[in-house]
Design a protein around this motif. Structure first.
Motif, PDB file in Angstrom:
ATOM      1  N   ARG A 251       7.115  14.749  -6.106  1.00 48.73           N
ATOM      2  CA  ARG A 251       5.672  14.520  -6.087  1.00 48.73           C
ATOM      3  C   ARG A 251       5.206  14.242  -7.503  1.00 48.73           C
ATOM      4  NH1 ARG A 251       6.261  19.448  -3.626  1.00 48.73           N
ATOM      5  NH2 ARG A 251       6.299  19.469  -1.347  1.00 48.73           N
ATOM      6  N   ASP A 252       4.547  13.109  -7.707  1.00 52.01           N
ATOM      7  CA  ASP A 252       4.028  12.799  -9.036  1.00 52.01           C
ATOM      8  C   ASP A 252       2.531  12.477  -9.028  1.00 52.01           C
ATOM      9  OD1 ASP A 252       3.795  10.273  -7.976  1.00 52.01           O
ATOM     10  OD2 ASP A 252       4.986   9.278  -9.528  1.00 52.01           O
ATOM     11  N   GLY A 253       1.849  12.784  -7.938  1.00 56.32           N
ATOM     12  CA  GLY A 253       0.423  12.500  -7.837  1.00 56.32           C
ATOM     13  C   GLY A 253       0.131  11.163  -7.196  1.00 56.32           C
ATOM     14  N   SER A 267       8.327   9.735   3.084  1.00 57.83           N
ATOM     15  CA  SER A 267       7.664   9.397   1.829  1.00 57.83           C
ATOM     16  C   SER A 267       6.315   8.763   2.107  1.00 57.83           C
ATOM     17  CB  SER A 267       8.522   8.424   1.010  1.00 57.83           C
ATOM     18  OG  SER A 267       7.838   8.016  -0.165  1.00 57.83           O
ATOM     19  N   SER A 268       5.443   8.882   1.115  1.00 56.45           N
ATOM     20  CA  SER A 268       4.158   8.190   1.181  1.00 56.45           C
ATOM     21  C   SER A 268       4.337   6.684   1.010  1.00 56.45           C
ATOM     22  CB  SER A 268       3.228   8.728   0.085  1.00 56.45           C
ATOM     23  OG  SER A 268       3.814   8.567  -1.198  1.00 56.45           O
ATOM     24  N   VAL A 269       5.513   6.256   0.573  1.00 50.52           N
ATOM     25  CA  VAL A 269       5.843   4.829   0.460  1.00 50.52           C
ATOM     26  C   VAL A 269       6.910   4.523   1.507  1.00 50.52           C
ATOM     27  CG1 VAL A 269       6.708   3.009  -1.061  1.00 50.52           C
ATOM     28  CG2 VAL A 269       5.336   4.872  -2.013  1.00 50.52           C
ATOM     29  N   ALA A 270       6.526   3.866   2.577  1.00 51.44           N
ATOM     30  CA  ALA A 270       7.413   3.670   3.722  1.00 51.44           C
ATOM     31  C   ALA A 270       8.663   2.874   3.364  1.00 51.44           C
ATOM     32  CB  ALA A 270       6.659   2.968   4.849  1.00 51.44           C
ATOM     33  N   SER A 271       8.580   1.963   2.402  1.00 49.47           N
ATOM     34  CA  SER A 271       9.697   1.071   2.096  1.00 49.47           C
ATOM     35  C   SER A 271      10.897   1.779   1.487  1.00 49.47           C
ATOM     36  CB  SER A 271       9.230  -0.040   1.142  1.00 49.47           C
ATOM     37  OG  SER A 271       8.782   0.520  -0.085  1.00 49.47           O
ATOM     38  N   LEU A 286       5.472   2.423  -7.870  1.00 50.47           N
ATOM     39  CA  LEU A 286       4.239   2.708  -8.576  1.00 50.47           C
ATOM     40  C   LEU A 286       3.486   1.433  -8.923  1.00 50.47           C
ATOM     41  CD1 LEU A 286       5.543   5.463 -11.011  1.00 50.47           C
ATOM     42  CD2 LEU A 286       4.623   5.733  -8.738  1.00 50.47           C
ATOM     43  N   ALA A 287       2.179   1.579  -9.134  1.00 50.87           N
ATOM     44  CA  ALA A 287       1.357   0.454  -9.577  1.00 50.87           C
ATOM     45  C   ALA A 287       1.838   0.005 -10.957  1.00 50.87           C
ATOM     46  CB  ALA A 287      -0.108   0.874  -9.641  1.00 50.87           C
ATOM     47  N   PRO A 288       1.633  -1.281 -11.337  1.00 56.25           N
ATOM     48  CA  PRO A 288       2.153  -1.803 -12.598  1.00 56.25           C
ATOM     49  C   PRO A 288       1.758  -0.962 -13.813  1.00 56.25           C
ATOM     50  CG  PRO A 288       1.368  -3.602 -11.237  1.00 56.25           C
ATOM     51  CD  PRO A 288       0.982  -2.336 -10.538  1.00 56.25           C
ATOM     52  N   ASP A 289       0.477  -0.552 -13.908  1.00 58.21           N
ATOM     53  CA  ASP A 289       0.059   0.222 -15.078  1.00 58.21           C
ATOM     54  C   ASP A 289       0.719   1.602 -15.084  1.00 58.21           C
ATOM     55  OD1 ASP A 289      -3.130   1.560 -13.933  1.00 58.21           O
ATOM     56  OD2 ASP A 289      -1.340   0.930 -12.820  1.00 58.21           O
ATOM     57  N   LYS A 290       0.888   2.218 -13.890  1.00 54.89           N
ATOM     58  CA  LYS A 290       1.538   3.522 -13.797  1.00 54.89           C
ATOM     59  C   LYS A 290       3.026   3.407 -14.121  1.00 54.89           C
ATOM     60  CE  LYS A 290       1.679   7.925 -12.530  1.00 54.89           C
ATOM     61  NZ  LYS A 290       1.231   8.504 -11.291  1.00 54.89           N
ATOM     62  N   ARG A 291       3.660   2.268 -13.678  1.00 57.13           N
ATOM     63  CA  ARG A 291       5.072   2.075 -13.918  1.00 57.13           C
ATOM     64  C   ARG A 291       5.352   1.953 -15.406  1.00 57.13           C
ATOM     65  NH1 ARG A 291       5.849  -2.523 -11.393  1.00 57.13           N
ATOM     66  NH2 ARG A 291       5.914  -1.505  -9.363  1.00 57.13           N
TER      67      ARG A 291
END
Length: 313
Positions: A251-253, A267-271, A286-291
């Motif tokens: 979990r990272d938020g 997972s919250s990300v099905a893929s 993750l979103a580009p800025d978060k990545r």
């Protein structure tokens, strides 16, 4: 008659040496013991019930081509290199003793002038400059009929690599396995690994001669190819080294996941469901800025001084 075989492994391949140890343990007969003295090229070993992603810096290991293996024993995560001396004591019951090999190793190091003592966890500590540092840890495997204890002695290991290899504890990983217990570590001062190896070998031989017959045997990498094949297949497999990890969560938020036997089951990300867990995979959704922020955080530690030294076993 009770018989002990003192083995000296000539290979420095951690995969071969772990497989050989497994083979010996599985084939040990009644009224038999084996002592194995061995050294490994750089590798990280996790305990039977541990989480490698929580205990080790797997991205550092990958980039520096350092393999990670899961032992058959419990205990904590350990870094091996050629500056470590590894010893294994195994015996049929009731001859197996959890304390005996640590006492023998302690006495061997004391004979070299090292001020060492054993603690209740069967670790050895060196008194040096008014402080105590861990130089040996141990791990145990027992069945109904046999027991095994193995440990290492830090002689001139690369402590900078050790610290980086064992620098993990991702705050986003929540484990159910058994974490390592931190201890400051150091190398033995003013002794060579050849001297330590010879002295440990001599002390084991002297003690086991009191119990019965002692035989000395070297083991070369190709001597037991047929016997080692099934153990090599298991020991090198992802399913053993990573897939045996107890259930844990990530979990990272932004992303959450449940991981069972190394596979993402929810997972919250099905893929990513159904895929093998890895830190790189978790950074992917993750979103580009978060990545970008995550990548900067995960690589910055390589340029910093190593943190508090981690435990051996």
């Amino acid at each position: 008659m009770f018989t002990t075989t003192l083995w000296r492994l000539t290979s420095h391949d951690p995969l071969h040496n772990l497989a050989f140890e497994r083979y010996l343990f599985s084939s040990l007969g009644k009224k038999e013991a084996a002592v194995v003295i061995w050294r490994n090229s750089p590798a990280v070993m996790v305990g039977r019930a541990q989480n490698p992603w929580y205990e080790a810096n797997t991205e550092f290991l990958h980039s520096h081509h350092i393999p990670l293996f899961r032992r058959i024993s419990g205990g904590g995560t350990v870094y091996h290199d050629l500056g470590n001396l590894n010893f294994t004591f195994m015996a049929s019951k009731p001859y197996f003793s959890r304390d005996l090999p640590i006492i023998i190793a302690r006495d061997a190091l004391r004979s070299l002038g090292c001020d060492v003592y054993a603690d209740p966890r069967r670790s050895l500590f060196l008194r040096h400059n008014g402080s105590a540092y861990k130089i040996t840890g141990s791990a145990i495997r027992e069945t109904l009929t046999h027991g095994l204890l193995h440990g290492t002695v830090l002689v001139h290991a690369d402590l900078a690599v050790l610290n980086e290899a064992l620098r993990a504890h991702d705050p986003h990983v929540h484990v159910n396995g058994i974490p390592s217990v931190p201890s400051p570590v150091t190398n033995l001062p003013e002794v060579t690994i050849d001297a330590v190896q010879a002295t440990v070998h001599e002390h084991f031989a002297a003690h086991m001669k009191r119990e019965g017959v002692v035989m000395y045997r070297p083991a070369h990498a190709d001597d037991y190819a047929h016997q080692l094949r099934p153990h090599l297949d298991t020991q090198r497999s992802w399913e053993w080294n990573y897939g045996r990890t107890p259930h844990f969560s990530y979990r990272d938020g932004t992303v959450s996941a449940e991981i069972c036997h190394g596979i993402i089951t929810d997972s919250s990300v099905a893929s990513i469901v159904g895929k093998r867990y890895s830190p790189r995979l978790m950074a992917g959704p993750l979103a580009p800025d978060k990545r970008a922020s995550h990548k900067a955080t995960s690589t910055a530690g390589l340029d910093r001084a190593p943190p508090t030294r981690r435990p051996r076993y």
